[in-house]
Design an enzyme around this catalytic site. Structure first.
Site, PDB file in Angstrom:
ATOM      1  NE  ARG A   1      -3.725   0.485   1.232  1.00 26.19           N
ATOM      2  CZ  ARG A   1      -4.283   0.722   2.429  1.00 26.19           C
ATOM      3  NH1 ARG A   1      -4.449  -0.254   3.311  1.00 26.19           N
ATOM      4  NH2 ARG A   1      -4.710   1.926   2.737  1.00 26.19           N
TER       5      ARG A   1
ATOM      6  CG  HIS B   1      -9.716   6.235   9.797  1.00 24.86           C
ATOM      7  ND1 HIS B   1     -10.623   6.010   8.792  1.00 24.86           N
ATOM      8  CD2 HIS B   1     -10.449   6.286  10.951  1.00 24.86           C
ATOM      9  CE1 HIS B   1     -11.846   5.922   9.308  1.00 24.86           C
ATOM     10  NE2 HIS B   1     -11.772   6.098  10.603  1.00 24.86           N
TER      11      HIS B   1
ATOM     12  CB  SER C   1     -18.666   4.548   1.630  1.00 25.91           C
ATOM     13  OG  SER C   1     -17.883   4.201   2.765  1.00 25.91           O
TER      14      SER C   1
HETATM   15  C1  BJW Z   1     -15.172   9.290  -5.269  1.00 24.56           C
HETATM   16  C2  BJW Z   1     -14.369   9.158  -6.358  1.00 24.56           C
HETATM   17  C3  BJW Z   1     -13.899  10.339  -6.903  1.00 24.56           C
HETATM   18  C4  BJW Z   1     -14.874   7.199  -5.802  1.00 24.56           C
HETATM   19  N1  BJW Z   1     -14.232  11.506  -6.357  1.00 24.56           N
HETATM   20  N2  BJW Z   1     -15.491  10.451  -4.732  1.00 24.56           N
HETATM   21  C5  BJW Z   1     -21.621   0.886  14.471  1.00 24.56           C
HETATM   22  C6  BJW Z   1     -22.116  -0.281  13.917  1.00 24.56           C
HETATM   23  C7  BJW Z   1     -21.261  -1.334  13.548  1.00 24.56           C
HETATM   24  C8  BJW Z   1     -19.900  -1.218  13.730  1.00 24.56           C
HETATM   25  C9  BJW Z   1     -19.426  -0.053  14.276  1.00 24.56           C
HETATM   26  C10 BJW Z   1     -20.272   0.959  14.637  1.00 24.56           C
HETATM   27  N3  BJW Z   1     -19.514   1.993  15.132  1.00 24.56           N
HETATM   28  C11 BJW Z   1     -18.222   1.630  15.060  1.00 24.56           C
HETATM   29  C12 BJW Z   1     -18.153   0.383  14.547  1.00 24.56           C
HETATM   30  C13 BJW Z   1     -16.946  -0.413  14.259  1.00 24.56           C
HETATM   31  C14 BJW Z   1     -16.167   0.082  13.069  1.00 24.56           C
HETATM   32  C15 BJW Z   1     -17.094   0.415  11.910  1.00 24.56           C
HETATM   33  O1  BJW Z   1     -17.427   1.534  11.639  1.00 24.56           O
HETATM   34  N4  BJW Z   1     -17.491  -0.591  11.154  1.00 24.56           N
HETATM   35  C16 BJW Z   1     -18.396  -0.360  10.006  1.00 24.56           C
HETATM   36  C17 BJW Z   1     -17.687  -0.826   8.738  1.00 24.56           C
HETATM   37  C18 BJW Z   1     -19.698  -1.005  10.266  1.00 24.56           C
HETATM   38  N5  BJW Z   1     -15.361   1.234  13.459  1.00 24.56           N
HETATM   39  C19 BJW Z   1     -14.217   1.099  14.106  1.00 24.56           C
HETATM   40  O2  BJW Z   1     -13.796   0.006  14.462  1.00 24.56           O
HETATM   41  C20 BJW Z   1     -13.468   2.363  14.410  1.00 24.56           C
HETATM   42  N6  BJW Z   1     -13.111   2.426  15.778  1.00 24.56           N
HETATM   43  C21 BJW Z   1     -14.029   2.504  16.739  1.00 24.56           C
HETATM   44  O3  BJW Z   1     -15.224   2.502  16.500  1.00 24.56           O
HETATM   45  O4  BJW Z   1     -13.494   2.625  17.993  1.00 24.56           O
HETATM   46  C22 BJW Z   1     -14.365   2.527  19.122  1.00 24.56           C
HETATM   47  C23 BJW Z   1     -14.410   1.081  19.531  1.00 24.56           C
HETATM   48  C24 BJW Z   1     -13.254   0.488  19.949  1.00 24.56           C
HETATM   49  C25 BJW Z   1     -13.305  -0.833  20.357  1.00 24.56           C
HETATM   50  C26 BJW Z   1     -14.491  -1.530  20.282  1.00 24.56           C
HETATM   51  C27 BJW Z   1     -15.641  -0.905  19.822  1.00 24.56           C
HETATM   52  C28 BJW Z   1     -15.594   0.429  19.455  1.00 24.56           C
HETATM   53  C29 BJW Z   1     -12.138   2.372  13.644  1.00 24.56           C
HETATM   54  C30 BJW Z   1     -12.349   2.404  12.180  1.00 24.56           C
HETATM   55  C31 BJW Z   1     -10.990   2.316  11.470  1.00 24.56           C
HETATM   56  C32 BJW Z   1     -11.165   2.225   9.962  1.00 24.56           C
HETATM   57  N7  BJW Z   1      -9.930   1.871   9.367  1.00 24.56           N
HETATM   58  C33 BJW Z   1      -9.834   1.848   7.913  1.00 24.56           C
HETATM   59  C34 BJW Z   1      -8.458   1.250   7.525  1.00 24.56           C
HETATM   60  C35 BJW Z   1      -7.354   2.256   7.817  1.00 24.56           C
HETATM   61  C36 BJW Z   1      -6.013   1.676   7.521  1.00 24.56           C
HETATM   62  C37 BJW Z   1      -5.819   1.359   6.077  1.00 24.56           C
HETATM   63  O5  BJW Z   1      -5.831   2.253   5.211  1.00 24.56           O
HETATM   64  O6  BJW Z   1      -5.648   0.173   5.790  1.00 24.56           O
HETATM   65  O7  BJW Z   1      -9.985   3.173   7.390  1.00 24.56           O
HETATM   66  S1  BJW Z   1     -11.157   0.932   7.114  1.00 24.56           S
HETATM   67  C38 BJW Z   1     -11.247   1.987   5.713  1.00 24.56           C
HETATM   68  O8  BJW Z   1     -12.563   2.584   5.669  1.00 24.56           O
HETATM   69  C39 BJW Z   1     -10.254   3.138   5.968  1.00 24.56           C
HETATM   70  C40 BJW Z   1     -11.055   4.339   5.535  1.00 24.56           C
HETATM   71  O9  BJW Z   1     -10.533   5.513   6.109  1.00 24.56           O
HETATM   72  C41 BJW Z   1     -12.438   3.972   5.989  1.00 24.56           C
HETATM   73  C42 BJW Z   1     -13.523   4.760   5.301  1.00 24.56           C
HETATM   74  O10 BJW Z   1     -13.528   4.508   3.934  1.00 24.56           O
HETATM   75  P1  BJW Z   1     -13.903   5.662   2.913  1.00 24.56           P
HETATM   76  O11 BJW Z   1     -12.874   6.698   2.929  1.00 24.56           O
HETATM   77  O12 BJW Z   1     -15.295   6.097   3.140  1.00 24.56           O
HETATM   78  O13 BJW Z   1     -13.767   4.873   1.521  1.00 24.56           O
HETATM   79  P2  BJW Z   1     -14.809   3.918   0.794  1.00 24.56           P
HETATM   80  O14 BJW Z   1     -14.040   3.042  -0.122  1.00 24.56           O
HETATM   81  O15 BJW Z   1     -15.724   3.252   1.740  1.00 24.56           O
HETATM   82  O16 BJW Z   1     -15.693   4.923  -0.069  1.00 24.56           O
HETATM   83  C43 BJW Z   1     -15.127   5.624  -1.159  1.00 24.56           C
HETATM   84  C44 BJW Z   1     -16.112   6.665  -1.650  1.00 24.56           C
HETATM   85  O17 BJW Z   1     -15.471   7.467  -2.610  1.00 24.56           O
HETATM   86  C45 BJW Z   1     -17.365   6.075  -2.327  1.00 24.56           C
HETATM   87  O18 BJW Z   1     -18.525   6.734  -1.823  1.00 24.56           O
HETATM   88  C46 BJW Z   1     -17.159   6.414  -3.798  1.00 24.56           C
HETATM   89  O19 BJW Z   1     -18.380   6.647  -4.495  1.00 24.56           O
HETATM   90  C47 BJW Z   1     -16.348   7.671  -3.695  1.00 24.56           C
HETATM   91  N8  BJW Z   1     -15.529   7.953  -4.854  1.00 24.56           N
HETATM   92  N9  BJW Z   1     -14.233   7.790  -6.632  1.00 24.56           N
HETATM   93  C48 BJW Z   1     -15.057  11.488  -5.250  1.00 24.56           C
HETATM   94  N10 BJW Z   1     -13.106  10.292  -7.988  1.00 24.56           N
END
Ligand code: BJW
Ligand code: ZN
Length: 254
Positions: free
Chosen positions: A74, A124, A200
């Site tokens: 990455r 993040h 997203s």
């Molecule tokens: C364009 C485009 C163009 C395309 N122009 N746009 C409630 C319910 C269930 C679970 C949970 C909840 N609350 C919390 C959780 C747990 C979890 C979570 O949210 N899970 C869900 C998936 C359900 N969250 C966590 O675990 C977080 N921590 C936490 O809650 O701590 C408290 C806790 C601790 C202990 C126990 C319990 C609670 C931490 C989350 C960490 C996320 N990490 C990642 C990986 C980072 C490292 C790495 O890079 O490898 O972060 S996951 C990944 O997703 C990354 C991103 O930052 C994150 C968000 O993704 P993003 O940026 O939205 O990308 P995409 O791909 O999803 O979307 C792309 C978008 O771009 C799309 O809409 C396209 O249309 C658009 N697009 N081209 C403009 N040209």
């Protein structure tokens, strides 16, 4: 066609009158630089890789070499990418006199910074902020230069305690850096305008940050070519890629 013709009128009016702008970016912001998103159909990382095996503390405990190899790949993708005109446009907007523009990103890459923008918060974490998984000491080492994903690479050892060095990113189940999250919430609360670009809106708590703007009556605009979880709760939606929308918007400010 002039730049202002390409910008939805309500969004241009908001941008022209705003003095404090907060921009929340996600993986879509980096997509046009060639850095894959996580959840886009076909191209998203989670289409090819299992987050449970790579982006959780349990995955790291089970197989640090598998995680380290994936993050090394990455990192090489990010290093080979360049900021696109959308990143540059945000840096130019930030440099305009009389404007406070704060960027809070979920992205772990450094493309905003390389375009010349200051980033308020990486909620993040940062791919390149390597540190010891055991004692937390910052690590003065780097990823090995690889161009293709490989199955396993042993992480380097910490110079203080010998523990394995890990990426400075936030994995599922880990808490976000408190200062970064709080600064982002305050930035949306204090803004005249919030832009949500390329996320997203599926990952919490980062996905809840725009809600703090809505609660204060601050207008929220989404820039995203596709519908997202954020779309239903924003004031304006602009269905365009970041690399086209942001340069058009910033050119049209004058
Ligand atoms: C364009 C485009 C163009 C395309 N122009 N746009 C409630 C319910 C269930 C679970 C949970 C909840 N609350 C919390 C959780 C747990 C979890 C979570 O949210 N899970 C869900 C998936 C359900 N969250 C966590 O675990 C977080 N921590 C936490 O809650 O701590 C408290 C806790 C601790 C202990 C126990 C319990 C609670 C931490 C989350 C960490 C996320 N990490 C990642 C990986 C980072 C490292 C790495 O890079 O490898 O972060 S996951 C990944 O997703 C990354 C991103 O930052 C994150 C968000 O993704 P993003 O940026 O939205 O990308 P995409 O791909 O999803 O979307 C792309 C978008 O771009 C799309 O809409 C396209 O249309 C658009 N697009 N081209 C403009 N040209
Ligand atoms: Zn250590």
């Amino acid at each position: 066609m002039s730049a202002s013709d390409r910008v939805p009128t309500e969004i241009l009016d908001l941008a022209r009158s705003a003095r404090r702008v907060t921009v929340l970016t996600g993986a879509g912001m980096s997509a046009e630089s060639g850095v894959p998103t996580f959840r886009d159909a076909q191209t998203g990382l989670w289409e090819r890789f299992d987050p449970a095996e790579l982006a959780t503390p349990e995955a790291w405990e089970d197989d640090p070499a598998q995680c380290w190899a994936w993050y090394a790949w990455r990192a090489s993708l990010v290093r080979r990418a360049d900021p696109h005109p959308g990143h540059v446009a945000l840096a130019q907007w930030q440099a305009r006199p009389g404007i406070d523009l704060w960027i809070s990103t979920q992205n772990v890459d450094d493309l905003h910074e390389r375009a010349g923008a200051g980033v308020l918060a990486h909620v993040h974490g940062n791919l390149f902020a390597l540190h010891c998984a055991s004692c937390g000491a910052p690590a003065d080492v780097d990823y090995p230069p690889i161009t293709e994903p490989v199955a396993r690479l042993d992480p380097p050892g910490c110079h203080q305690c010998g523990g394995p060095v890990r990426p400075g990113v936030v994995w599922f189940g880990e808490t976000l850096p408190e200062r970064a999250f709080q600064d982002s919430v305050e930035a949306v609360q204090e803004a005249d305008l919030v832009l949500v670009v390329g996320t997203s809106g599926l990952v919490h708590p980062a996905a809840s940050i725009p809600d703090f703007a809505g609660a204060r009556g601050v207008p929220v605009v989404e820039i995203n070519p596709r519908v997202s979880k954020v779309s239903g709760s924003v004031d304006h939606v602009w269905r365009a890629p970041a690399g086209q929308a942001l340069p058009a918007l910033v050119s049209a400010l004058d």
